[in-house]
Write a protein that holds these residues in place. Structure first.
Motif, PDB file in Angstrom:
ATOM      1  N   LEU A   1       1.330  99.060  51.763  1.00 33.67           N
ATOM      2  CA  LEU A   1       1.368 100.134  50.776  1.00 33.67           C
ATOM      3  C   LEU A   1       0.164 100.130  49.841  1.00 33.67           C
ATOM      4  O   LEU A   1      -0.264 101.195  49.384  1.00 33.67           O
ATOM      5  N   VAL A   2      -0.379  98.966  49.507  1.00 34.98           N
ATOM      6  CA  VAL A   2      -1.549  98.926  48.624  1.00 34.98           C
ATOM      7  C   VAL A   2      -2.735  99.678  49.227  1.00 34.98           C
ATOM      8  O   VAL A   2      -3.335 100.530  48.563  1.00 34.98           O
ATOM      9  N   PRO A   3      -3.108  99.431  50.482  1.00 37.18           N
ATOM     10  CA  PRO A   3      -4.228 100.210  51.034  1.00 37.18           C
ATOM     11  C   PRO A   3      -3.891 101.683  51.238  1.00 37.18           C
ATOM     12  O   PRO A   3      -4.757 102.541  51.067  1.00 37.18           O
ATOM     13  N   LEU A   4      -2.629 101.990  51.598  1.00 40.22           N
ATOM     14  CA  LEU A   4      -2.246 103.390  51.767  1.00 40.22           C
ATOM     15  C   LEU A   4      -2.367 104.131  50.439  1.00 40.22           C
ATOM     16  O   LEU A   4      -2.898 105.253  50.375  1.00 40.22           O
ATOM     17  N   LYS A   5      -1.884 103.509  49.375  1.00 40.05           N
ATOM     18  CA  LYS A   5      -1.993 104.108  48.043  1.00 40.05           C
ATOM     19  C   LYS A   5      -3.462 104.269  47.644  1.00 40.05           C
ATOM     20  O   LYS A   5      -3.863 105.307  47.094  1.00 40.05           O
TER      21      LYS A   5
ATOM     22  N   ARG B   1      -7.592 104.628  37.962  1.00 37.84           N
ATOM     23  CA  ARG B   1      -7.385 103.190  37.748  1.00 37.84           C
ATOM     24  C   ARG B   1      -6.489 102.881  36.553  1.00 37.84           C
ATOM     25  O   ARG B   1      -5.731 101.921  36.580  1.00 37.84           O
ATOM     26  N   MET B   2      -6.601 103.687  35.485  1.00 37.96           N
ATOM     27  CA  MET B   2      -5.876 103.358  34.261  1.00 37.96           C
ATOM     28  C   MET B   2      -4.558 104.118  34.105  1.00 37.96           C
ATOM     29  O   MET B   2      -3.809 103.856  33.177  1.00 37.96           O
ATOM     30  N   VAL B   3      -4.270 105.057  35.007  1.00 41.96           N
ATOM     31  CA  VAL B   3      -2.998 105.785  34.926  1.00 41.96           C
ATOM     32  C   VAL B   3      -2.264 105.734  36.261  1.00 41.96           C
ATOM     33  O   VAL B   3      -1.143 105.213  36.352  1.00 41.96           O
ATOM     34  N   LEU B   4      -2.882 106.280  37.305  1.00 40.35           N
ATOM     35  CA  LEU B   4      -2.174 106.390  38.578  1.00 40.35           C
ATOM     36  C   LEU B   4      -1.899 105.039  39.222  1.00 40.35           C
ATOM     37  O   LEU B   4      -0.815 104.826  39.783  1.00 40.35           O
ATOM     38  N   VAL B   5      -2.862 104.123  39.164  1.00 40.76           N
ATOM     39  CA  VAL B   5      -2.642 102.816  39.797  1.00 40.76           C
ATOM     40  C   VAL B   5      -1.479 102.062  39.147  1.00 40.76           C
ATOM     41  O   VAL B   5      -0.545 101.635  39.841  1.00 40.76           O
ATOM     42  N   PRO B   6      -1.466 101.863  37.820  1.00 43.84           N
ATOM     43  CA  PRO B   6      -0.312 101.156  37.252  1.00 43.84           C
ATOM     44  C   PRO B   6       0.992 101.922  37.424  1.00 43.84           C
ATOM     45  O   PRO B   6       2.054 101.304  37.632  1.00 43.84           O
ATOM     46  N   ALA B   7       0.953 103.260  37.353  1.00 44.80           N
ATOM     47  CA  ALA B   7       2.190 104.030  37.497  1.00 44.80           C
ATOM     48  C   ALA B   7       2.760 103.900  38.906  1.00 44.80           C
ATOM     49  O   ALA B   7       3.960 103.637  39.087  1.00 44.80           O
ATOM     50  N   THR B   8       1.934 104.081  39.917  1.00 47.80           N
ATOM     51  CA  THR B   8       2.432 104.012  41.289  1.00 47.80           C
ATOM     52  C   THR B   8       2.799 102.588  41.685  1.00 47.80           C
ATOM     53  O   THR B   8       3.785 102.378  42.407  1.00 47.80           O
TER      54      THR B   8
ATOM     55  N   LEU C   1       6.483 101.298  43.008  1.00 45.20           N
ATOM     56  CA  LEU C   1       6.650 100.610  44.289  1.00 45.20           C
ATOM     57  C   LEU C   1       7.243  99.215  44.128  1.00 45.20           C
ATOM     58  O   LEU C   1       7.858  98.687  45.063  1.00 45.20           O
ATOM     59  N   GLY C   2       7.050  98.603  42.975  1.00 42.37           N
ATOM     60  CA  GLY C   2       7.637  97.287  42.717  1.00 42.37           C
ATOM     61  C   GLY C   2       7.118  96.216  43.657  1.00 42.37           C
ATOM     62  O   GLY C   2       5.936  96.196  44.029  1.00 42.37           O
ATOM     63  N   ARG C   3       8.017  95.340  44.081  1.00 40.60           N
ATOM     64  CA  ARG C   3       7.609  94.227  44.949  1.00 40.60           C
ATOM     65  C   ARG C   3       7.134  94.695  46.312  1.00 40.60           C
ATOM     66  O   ARG C   3       6.423  93.964  47.007  1.00 40.60           O
TER      67      ARG C   3
END
Length: 756
Positions: free
Chosen positions: A570-574, A704-711, A715-717
């Motif tokens: 999920l990290v690379p897909l995101k 980086r400062m909004v979408l990354v922490p929000a998504t 997604l959690g663990r």
């Protein structure tokens, strides 16, 4: 492993700084000497295999008409606004002298002679495109040999002659043509200086130290010197496009200073923890240098992927820019640690904590990073990231909606070729363009050349001329030139619209699909449409056709590399999806500025222009690679915190807030460097500068400062989920360690989250 190799390289460079610096000085000197000795000049060859304009160029070259060489045009009008060349003897005499002086210049093969034509054939000169219908404007077309036999001296000789004659003749004299396009000094010198000064100011504010601010600048200057000199050597072996040095300088300065900033920030952390400068530099290269190597490699591979377009000048341009990026990566892990070693403790943070720890080496460095260092800076970011993480849905939806809205103008994207009419009025090329358009019509600035081989059908030429002249998109057709040796005929035709007008591209398409086939019929004769406007139209179509394949290849490559690095699905897909959003928004803003004119005056754009055909593909390659810089740097720290704590929420807040100041500072530097190029005269340089600056700004802020922490919060663990079978199949990646400091501290690795 890569970390151990980088640790050894960085530590060795820091212990022997003057040897490394001397080696780079020697390399820079040799590169410059090679550039002066065997280097060439950039040249634009806007052709590609299999294009109709390329076939036309082949016929023109076989015929030897001279039209395959370089051209220039001198456009003149009497200074007395009421005078004309038709009835004013002194103006006609001055015109004759000007033409005679131009013809005597070195390497000039010949010129048109509007004054002589007026004396002998009267109105025929007007119909032939030498003098405007009202007699006020005349064109002296100058024919040169092919580019390989010319240099910037030929352009300077023509310009100097014009400056001399302006003071002696009662004429307004303006000049243009592809001689100016090829041999004019490219934009960039002043922009590079502005970018460097702005970057130095930002670095000083970020680090509060002149020494710390100077080191990234020094490294970037070294790398850029070697890179541009190497590009010049490459130009001596093949045609390097004229935009490559400007784009290479732009990207090289941006990534070079960014990479140095990442390593320098980590180095100061280690100094604050009490390590000596040599060990601190080695560890900084081993940790921050890994994402630098990976991100730089991604930039290089992405740009080299331009070869999929099968457009030679784009492939060579990509290679040239990639060389600069690669040199910056090498400088970041060799020259920069040498600078760090030479600077010693002068780079240490001021304060009681740093002084107290200077003689202490922690046993478990990964868990004892200086708790006070940077705390004040990180507190604000920690509060912001924590706030976003507590409200992930509205922030994710709002930010994604904002970027999708900015992307909407892409639906109106139109590729083409900005002509001299888009240059500022301070340029003689623009003034010549306006005079020609005023006197002869806008299409005269972008003639098409139809090359025909009438073999086996002697009557085909008359049918071709008649059919072409009858087309509503054609204003006039010059007399046909037939080569006696080969029988090949060339027709110079003038569209009714300017080279950058969409109607011109439609006319070219109509000539090829309807007019020429109908005139030729089913006989053995053949005809092709060439000229600069046709070549750029063809290249635009080729790149548009290949863009989806290129995008898919880059996305797939990025997904696989990030999956290898972070052991996650999920990290690379995101990352891929978010990078697409930021690049799409940058495209949309470019369309709004350059095609719609929104805010164009702020960057000195005096007229709306289409997007240069090859720029979208180039921008995608560069931006997707650059976005990986921040992605890898940020996620490496998030993953490091996750492996240390095992808590996803804590890892997001600590990882993002811990890198936020560096990422925003790095982005601000890169945006400033790119924007300094957006105010250049050339529209293509403006597009590169604004497109890169916009995308980096969006990527470092909204993404980086909004979408990354929000998504990642949503997604959690599962952010770090990887099927067990896939985990066994994947090789160990270049950044894949269980803790970024584990190899050098001996800490026990923590388990990864895989599907059991």
């Amino acid at each position: 492993m890569l970390s151990k190799a980088l640790l050894r390289v960085g530590a060795s460079a820091a212990r022997h700084p003057w040897r490394v610096i001397a080696a780079w000085l020697i390399a820079a000197t040799l590169a410059v000497l090679a550039a002066v000795t065997v280097g060439g000049r950039t040249a634009d060859s806007m052709t590609a295999p299999g294009l109709d304009s390329g076939r036309a160029a082949e016929l023109i070259e076989r015929a030897g008409t001279g039209q395959e060489g370089m051209t220039a045009q001198v456009v003149v009008t009497p200074l007395d606004g009421g005078a004309t060349f038709l009835d004013h003897g002194s103006a006609r005499t001055a015109l004759a002298r000007l033409q005679d002086e131009v013809r005597r210049l070195p390497h000039v093969l010949g010129t048109t002679d509007p004054a002589r034509a007026l004396d002998t054939v009267g109105d025929t000169a007007v119909r032939g495109g030498l003098v405007s219908a009202d007699g006020r404007i005349a064109i002296v077309r100058v024919q040169y040999p092919d580019q390989s036999r010319l240099s910037a001296k030929d352009l300077h000789a023509l310009v100097d002659l014009g400056d001399q004659l302006r003071g002696e003749l009662p004429l307004r004299i303006e000049m243009g043509g592809n001689l100016f396009y090829v041999f004019s000094d490219p934009d960039g010198g002043a922009s590079e200086l502005i970018g460097l000064l702005a970057a130095a100011a930002i670095l000083f504010l970020a680090f509060g130290s002149l020494v710390a601010a100077a080191l990234p600048i020094g490294m970037a200057v070294f790398g850029l010197t070697v890179g541009v000199a190497t590009m010049t050597v490459l130009a001596g072996m093949t045609d390097v496009p004229t935009f490559a040095p400007v784009l290479g300088s732009m990207v090289g300065l941006g990534v070079g200073i960014d990479y140095a900033l990442f390593v320098l920030a980590r180095h100061r952390e280690y100094l604050a923890c009490g390590l000596d400068p040599h060990e601190a530099a080695g560890r900084a290269v081993a940790t921050a240098g890994r994402p630098v190597v990976f991100a730089g490699g991604t930039v290089v591979v992405s740009i080299l992927g331009l070869a999929v377009a099968n457009v030679p000048f784009m492939t060579v341009g990509g290679i040239a820019v990639s060389i600069v990026v690669l040199i910056m990566v090498v400088a970041s892990v060799t020259l920069l640690p040498a600078f760090l070693g030479a600077a010693g403790m002068r780079l240490a943070r001021a304060g009681r904590t740093g002084r107290a720890l200077q003689r202490r080496k922690p046993a478990r460095l990964a868990q004892r990073r200086d708790p006070a260092a940077g705390a004040a800076h990180a507190a604000g970011w920690r509060r912001w990231i924590g706030h976003v993480s507590r409200h992930p849905v509205p922030y994710a939806v709002g930010a994604a909606g904002l970027l999708l809205t900015a992307t909407l103008p892409v639906l109106g994207l139109r590729v083409g070729l900005p002509d001299d009419g888009s240059l500022p009025h301070s340029r003689t090329e623009r003034r010549a363009y306006d005079l020609v358009a005023e006197g002869f019509g806008p299409g005269t600035n972008g003639p098409l050349v139809i090359a025909a081989d009438p073999t086996g059908d002697p009557g085909v030429l008359d049918r071709l001329v008649g059919a072409v002249a009858a087309d509503p998109g054609i204003a006039s057709v010059a007399p046909t030139h037939i080569d006696r040796a080969t029988g090949i005929a060339t027709l110079v035709v003038f569209p009714t619209t300017s080279p950058q007008d969409k109607a011109t591209a439609d006319t070219i398409a109509r000539l090829r699909t309807d007019v020429l086939p109908t005139a030729i019929g089913h006989g053995p004769a053949r005809a092709h449409v060439g000229g600069a406007a046709a070549s750029l139209s063809d290249v635009g179509q080729r790149t548009s056709q290949r863009l989806p394949v290129f995008v898919a290849a880059v996305l797939a490559m990025s997904f696989l590399l990030l999956m290898l690095v972070f052991r996650s699905i999920l990290v690379p897909l995101k990352a891929v999806l978010l990078n697409l959003l930021s690049i799409g928004a940058a495209y949309g803003i470019m369309v709004a500025v350059f095609q719609w004119g929104w805010g164009g005056a702020l960057i000195g754009l005096e007229a709306t222009v289409p997007i240069v055909s090859f720029i979208p593909m180039f921008l995608f390659a560069i931006l997707f690679g650059l976005s990986m810089d921040y992605e890898v740097f940020l996620l490496s720290r998030v993953r490091e915190e996750y492996l240390r704590t095992g808590d996803n929420g804590t890892a997001i807040v600590e990882g993002v807030s811990g890198t936020a100041r560096i990422i925003t500072s790095a982005a601000l530097i890169m945006v400033t460097v790119f924007l300094s190029f957006a105010v250049a005269d050339d529209p293509s340089t403006k597009m590169f500068g604004l497109g890169l600056a916009t995308a980096i700004f969006i990527d470092a802020t909204v993404v980086r400062m909004v979408l990354v922490p929000a998504t990642m919060t949503l997604l959690g663990r599962t952010n770090w989920w990887l099927p067990k079978w896939l985990d066994r199949m994947l090789p160990r990646g270049p950044v894949d360690t269980d803790d970024t400091d584990a190899e050098s501290t001996g800490e026990a690795p923590r388990p990864r989250l895989v599907d059991r």
